[in-house]
Write a protein that holds these residues in place. Sequence first.
Motif, PDB file in Angstrom:
ATOM      1  N   LEU A  73      -8.567   0.412  10.878  1.00  0.00           N
ATOM      2  CA  LEU A  73      -9.474   1.162  10.149  1.00  0.00           C
ATOM      3  C   LEU A  73      -9.055   1.677   8.777  1.00  0.00           C
ATOM      4  O   LEU A  73      -9.786   1.451   7.820  1.00  0.00           O
ATOM      5  N   ARG A  74      -7.671   2.048   8.652  1.00  0.00           N
ATOM      6  CA  ARG A  74      -7.317   2.789   7.287  1.00  0.00           C
ATOM      7  C   ARG A  74      -6.990   1.546   6.582  1.00  0.00           C
ATOM      8  O   ARG A  74      -7.314   1.502   5.444  1.00  0.00           O
ATOM      9  N   LEU A  75      -6.441   0.127   6.978  1.00  0.00           N
ATOM     10  CA  LEU A  75      -6.466  -0.849   6.400  1.00  0.00           C
ATOM     11  C   LEU A  75      -7.518  -1.492   5.580  1.00  0.00           C
ATOM     12  O   LEU A  75      -7.566  -1.716   4.432  1.00  0.00           O
ATOM     13  N   PHE A  85       0.843  -1.219   0.068  1.00  0.00           N
ATOM     14  CA  PHE A  85       0.116   0.033   0.028  1.00  0.00           C
ATOM     15  C   PHE A  85       0.948   1.354  -0.010  1.00  0.00           C
ATOM     16  O   PHE A  85       0.595   2.348  -0.168  1.00  0.00           O
ATOM     17  N   GLY A  86       2.061   1.097   0.177  1.00  0.00           N
ATOM     18  CA  GLY A  86       2.994   2.313   0.203  1.00  0.00           C
ATOM     19  C   GLY A  86       3.764   2.353  -1.013  1.00  0.00           C
ATOM     20  O   GLY A  86       3.218   2.717  -2.264  1.00  0.00           O
ATOM     21  N   THR A  87       5.279   1.792  -1.087  1.00  0.00           N
ATOM     22  CA  THR A  87       6.011   1.983  -2.214  1.00  0.00           C
ATOM     23  C   THR A  87       5.354   1.258  -3.513  1.00  0.00           C
ATOM     24  O   THR A  87       5.708   1.872  -4.578  1.00  0.00           O
ATOM     25  N   VAL A  88       4.859   0.009  -3.402  1.00  0.00           N
ATOM     26  CA  VAL A  88       4.443  -0.478  -4.362  1.00  0.00           C
ATOM     27  C   VAL A  88       3.227  -0.111  -5.237  1.00  0.00           C
ATOM     28  O   VAL A  88       3.194   0.155  -6.467  1.00  0.00           O
ATOM     29  N   CYS A 143      -8.684  -1.303   1.561  1.00  0.00           N
ATOM     30  CA  CYS A 143      -9.074  -2.310   0.695  1.00  0.00           C
ATOM     31  C   CYS A 143     -10.313  -2.173   0.118  1.00  0.00           C
ATOM     32  O   CYS A 143     -10.947  -2.647  -1.213  1.00  0.00           O
ATOM     33  N   THR A 144     -11.337  -1.566   0.719  1.00  0.00           N
ATOM     34  CA  THR A 144     -12.659  -1.472   0.344  1.00  0.00           C
ATOM     35  C   THR A 144     -13.113  -0.196  -0.546  1.00  0.00           C
ATOM     36  O   THR A 144     -14.210   0.131  -1.083  1.00  0.00           O
ATOM     37  N   GLY A 145     -12.433   0.809  -0.137  1.00  0.00           N
ATOM     38  CA  GLY A 145     -12.422   2.291  -0.733  1.00  0.00           C
ATOM     39  C   GLY A 145     -13.255   2.935  -0.079  1.00  0.00           C
ATOM     40  O   GLY A 145     -13.696   4.306  -0.381  1.00  0.00           O
ATOM     41  N   GLU A 146     -13.641   2.508   1.117  1.00  0.00           N
ATOM     42  CA  GLU A 146     -14.577   3.585   2.072  1.00  0.00           C
ATOM     43  C   GLU A 146     -13.504   4.641   2.926  1.00  0.00           C
ATOM     44  O   GLU A 146     -12.420   4.411   2.906  1.00  0.00           O
ATOM     45  N   VAL A 184       0.840   6.003   5.749  1.00  0.00           N
ATOM     46  CA  VAL A 184       1.784   4.815   5.990  1.00  0.00           C
ATOM     47  C   VAL A 184       0.882   3.882   6.798  1.00  0.00           C
ATOM     48  O   VAL A 184      -0.014   4.193   7.743  1.00  0.00           O
ATOM     49  N   VAL A 185       0.968   2.571   6.409  1.00  0.00           N
ATOM     50  CA  VAL A 185       0.384   1.521   7.129  1.00  0.00           C
ATOM     51  C   VAL A 185       1.173   0.763   8.116  1.00  0.00           C
ATOM     52  O   VAL A 185       2.477   0.321   8.042  1.00  0.00           O
TER      53      VAL A 185
END
Length: 370
Positions: free
Chosen positions: A282-284, A58-61, A288-291, A227-228
């Motif tokens: 919650l951010r994770l 979710f960051g660099t890639v 993933c869901t776009g919410e 950042v995750v």
Amino acid sequence: MDEKFEIDATDVEQESSTFKEAARRSDALWADLPRDPARYRVLTGERPTGPLHVGHLFGTVANRVRIQELGATTFIVIADYQVLTDRDTADAVGANVHEAILDYLAAGLDPENGRTFFFSHSHVPELNQLLLPFMSLVTTAELDRNPTVKEEIRAAGLRQVNALMYTYPIHQAADILFCQGNVVPVGRDQLPHLELTRKIARRFNERFAPDAPVFPVPDALLSVLPVVLGTDGQKMSKSRGNTIMLKMTADETARAIKGARTDGDRQITYDPQRRPEVANLLRLVAICTGETPEAVAERIGDGGGGKLKAAVTEALNAYLAPIRDRRARYAGDPAYVRDVLRRGVARAREEAVTTLDRVRAAMNMDHGLQ
Ligand code: TRP
């Protein structure tokens, strides 16, 4: 630890002013990249020290995939020599290089587009040779001061610092400049290296090629993504055992998330300051869901950590399923993975040979042989 590698207040001050400047240039780049991708040559990479986790994904890639979609040419260095800066075994390097390519392909980096190339240091000798002229452009005092190197020495608990660790920021300049890279997507921790690369490019041009500069002065492209963190609320990293890896199964993912840290408050709210662990989970889900993370919190309501974790597991496993399928398919075709690397190395060498010829010519070292 040698006291010259200790971090002090000047480092912190310098870091923050460099950051502001770099952030300003990075914003300008993000605006211009989609307008004129052909002007940009992107170079980025990492050390092959272990499999990718969702922090990377979710960051660099994600950043790289986005840049690739904009149409710029991207070189990705799998920095195998750099592995030996803070450890003295190369046992895992071969397997890790293979796994890294699997992870990248699964995540959507696509060498078939003709613009994305993977290569390793070890197979591009002309890149490595740039280290020598570049070393003449840097003082030992500058190497002593590099805050990222100091931090890595501290983090690895090294009592002795090998010369590869000491000089690797110069090698990293060679990684970037061998292909005329002018955009370097990196995290904030890598900015001191990029500053050094910029100095090396400028000094080379001034000293050896004042009339016809050989190198561009590259800019950092900083991530605009959140950042995750790991399952314990700390930075996600293999050494902390808090990662969720792309290559995990759905069950392994569920187990890793079950062990995640939350807090005692059953009412789930998005409060990054006071509830960083819950906010991270919650951010994770949100990624993933776009919410939005707030909407996820509302959905979970007073369901507590259990319901939150169930939501994380479900969202992550759904998001990762197609990536994991692709990964498994590539894992079943090692000849293809080798071919990707072989093609990337061939293309990187073409670039490196051309650059080294220009470097030798600029330095009066072609001796009539070119
Ligand atoms: N030092 C980088 C890291 O630890 C990896 C790296 C090697 C790199 N060469 C590079 C990053 C060139 C950007 C450009 O993540």
